[in-house]
Design a protein around this motif. Sequence first.
Motif, mmCIF file in Angstrom:
data_model
loop_
_atom_site.group_PDB
_atom_site.id
_atom_site.type_symbol
_atom_site.label_atom_id
_atom_site.label_comp_id
_atom_site.label_asym_id
_atom_site.label_seq_id
_atom_site.Cartn_x
_atom_site.Cartn_y
_atom_site.Cartn_z
ATOM 1 N N LEU A 7 1.172 3.838 -11.622
ATOM 2 C CA LEU A 7 -0.232 3.547 -11.356
ATOM 3 C C LEU A 7 -1.012 4.853 -11.258
ATOM 4 O O LEU A 7 -0.465 5.935 -11.502
ATOM 5 C CB LEU A 7 -0.365 2.743 -10.055
ATOM 6 C CG LEU A 7 0.362 1.385 -10.009
ATOM 7 C CD1 LEU A 7 0.187 0.740 -8.640
ATOM 8 C CD2 LEU A 7 -0.149 0.457 -11.100
ATOM 9 N N GLN A 8 -2.278 4.787 -10.871
ATOM 10 C CA GLN A 8 -3.082 5.995 -10.733
ATOM 11 C C GLN A 8 -2.556 6.857 -9.598
ATOM 12 O O GLN A 8 -1.949 6.357 -8.646
ATOM 13 C CB GLN A 8 -4.542 5.628 -10.472
ATOM 14 C CG GLN A 8 -4.765 4.833 -9.184
ATOM 15 C CD GLN A 8 -6.220 4.479 -8.989
ATOM 16 O OE1 GLN A 8 -7.069 4.884 -9.773
ATOM 17 N NE2 GLN A 8 -6.520 3.727 -7.946
ATOM 18 N N SER A 9 -2.815 8.156 -9.695
ATOM 19 C CA SER A 9 -2.329 9.099 -8.698
ATOM 20 C C SER A 9 -2.955 8.823 -7.343
ATOM 21 O O SER A 9 -4.072 8.299 -7.240
ATOM 22 C CB SER A 9 -2.640 10.534 -9.130
ATOM 23 O OG SER A 9 -2.022 10.825 -10.363
ATOM 24 N N CYS A 10 -2.239 9.182 -6.307
ATOM 25 C CA CYS A 10 -2.731 8.976 -4.947
ATOM 26 C C CYS A 10 -3.655 10.124 -4.547
ATOM 27 O O CYS A 10 -3.293 11.297 -4.680
ATOM 28 C CB CYS A 10 -1.571 8.915 -3.952
ATOM 29 S SG CYS A 10 -0.455 7.529 -4.214
ATOM 30 N N SER A 51 0.842 -1.191 0.000
ATOM 31 C CA SER A 51 0.000 0.000 0.000
ATOM 32 C C SER A 51 0.878 1.243 0.000
ATOM 33 O O SER A 51 2.099 1.170 0.087
ATOM 34 C CB SER A 51 -0.913 0.001 1.233
ATOM 35 O OG SER A 51 -0.145 -0.047 2.416
ATOM 36 N N GLU A 88 2.225 5.138 -1.467
ATOM 37 C CA GLU A 88 2.700 5.731 -2.720
ATOM 38 C C GLU A 88 4.026 5.118 -3.141
ATOM 39 O O GLU A 88 4.911 4.885 -2.310
ATOM 40 C CB GLU A 88 2.852 7.241 -2.552
ATOM 41 C CG GLU A 88 3.202 7.960 -3.847
ATOM 42 C CD GLU A 88 3.189 9.474 -3.683
ATOM 43 O OE1 GLU A 88 3.352 10.181 -4.698
ATOM 44 O OE2 GLU A 88 3.022 9.942 -2.545
ATOM 45 N N ARG A 96 -5.738 8.446 0.435
ATOM 46 C CA ARG A 96 -5.014 7.206 0.211
ATOM 47 C C ARG A 96 -3.523 7.379 0.396
ATOM 48 O O ARG A 96 -2.807 6.423 0.685
ATOM 49 C CB ARG A 96 -5.259 6.688 -1.211
ATOM 50 C CG ARG A 96 -6.652 6.143 -1.437
ATOM 51 C CD ARG A 96 -6.767 5.549 -2.820
ATOM 52 N NE ARG A 96 -5.865 4.404 -2.983
ATOM 53 C CZ ARG A 96 -5.626 3.829 -4.147
ATOM 54 N NH1 ARG A 96 -6.184 4.273 -5.241
ATOM 55 N NH2 ARG A 96 -4.822 2.790 -4.224
ATOM 56 N N CYS A 133 -0.409 3.153 -4.989
ATOM 57 C CA CYS A 133 -0.768 4.240 -5.901
ATOM 58 C C CYS A 133 0.479 5.036 -6.267
ATOM 59 O O CYS A 133 1.563 4.813 -5.745
ATOM 60 C CB CYS A 133 -1.817 5.155 -5.259
ATOM 61 S SG CYS A 133 -1.281 5.903 -3.705
#
Length: 379
Positions: free
Chosen positions: A305-308, A277, A279, A312, A301
């Motif tokens: 990958l997709q932005s945090c 988990s 960033e 998150r 994230c």
Amino acid sequence: MLDLSSNLFSGELPDCWMKFKQLGSLHLENNKFSGRIPKSFGTLLDLRFLHLHNNSFSGPFPAAFKSLASLVFLNLGYNIFTGYIPLWIGYTSQSLGTVILRKNHFIGKIPKSICQLDNLRILDLAINHISGVIPNCIGTFMAMKEIKDLGEDFELDTQSFSSSYSGTVETRTESVIVSWKRKEQRFKKTIRFVKYIDLSSNELSGKIPNGISCLTALGGLDLSKNNLSGYIPLEIGNLTALELLDLSNNHLTGNIPTSLAKLTTLDVMNVSNNILSGEIPISTQLQSFDASLYAGNPGLCGAPLQSCSKDRATSNVPKGDNTSVQNKDDDFVFFLGLYISVVLGFIVGFWGVCGTLVIKASWRHAYFQLLDNIKDKIM
């Protein structure tokens, strides 16, 4: 030297190896040999290089190898050996630098005695049924801590190769085949620079030992396809020579350590299918890998990958870190104290006033008289 490799030889080996007592290198790989290793192998006291991979040899780990005190290179990969890796493997030959038992049917634990091999620089136990935990002493392999020229170990004694028909002396550097970066590759003089640990595709459990971060000359680490749990060691970024890191298909938790951002040598990395988990640390190297190599971690994230999102995004210190645990404990104590204070304050305040009015009649009369006077003034 005896080289019968890459032929179509089959059947069991004859038990006549006591006649080859000066043998220094034996290549039987890439044939169709079967059966158990003969007991007379134990008489090859000068044997330094033993290549038996890619055959159909069977039975337990050969007890005859216990006598091979000069052994430097041992490759039993891609056979049908069974049983346990013996405890004596770490005491047989202190010069042993390569142990390849890849793709057999070995079971049981990794013996702690293997940590006694100070010269070990290639350990490949992949694709077996090895269970238990990775020994904590794995970080003590001296040859994986030092970047130095170890090529002399792979040069055979030139006096053993005098050519009778020409009168000249030949120099031969041993050629070896190892699985490096997902490919079977042949090395000769450059083998001195190859240092890696491959324990993938087994049944290992427990945590990754923190001591593994001490192997600063390690070039490859593959622990994929096991049942490992816990956190990635915080100081894994100390492995400054690391070119391959595969921790995929385990049960690892927490964050990807920020120390990994320091590595500029990483060519292959895979942490997919874990429970990681937070960033992904920012670095030129980590953002260059394909997103699929981070997939299967729902809590992970950041690029690629997709932005945090704000809720998150978490600290890149693993949740299991002592500082994080201490902060959680402090928060719990603070809020517990706050709730207790509020409840006690309400009880004391409420009953301090109402309780007095109920018990003391004179105060009650005075209180209601005061309320009547205030009402008259307002009206």
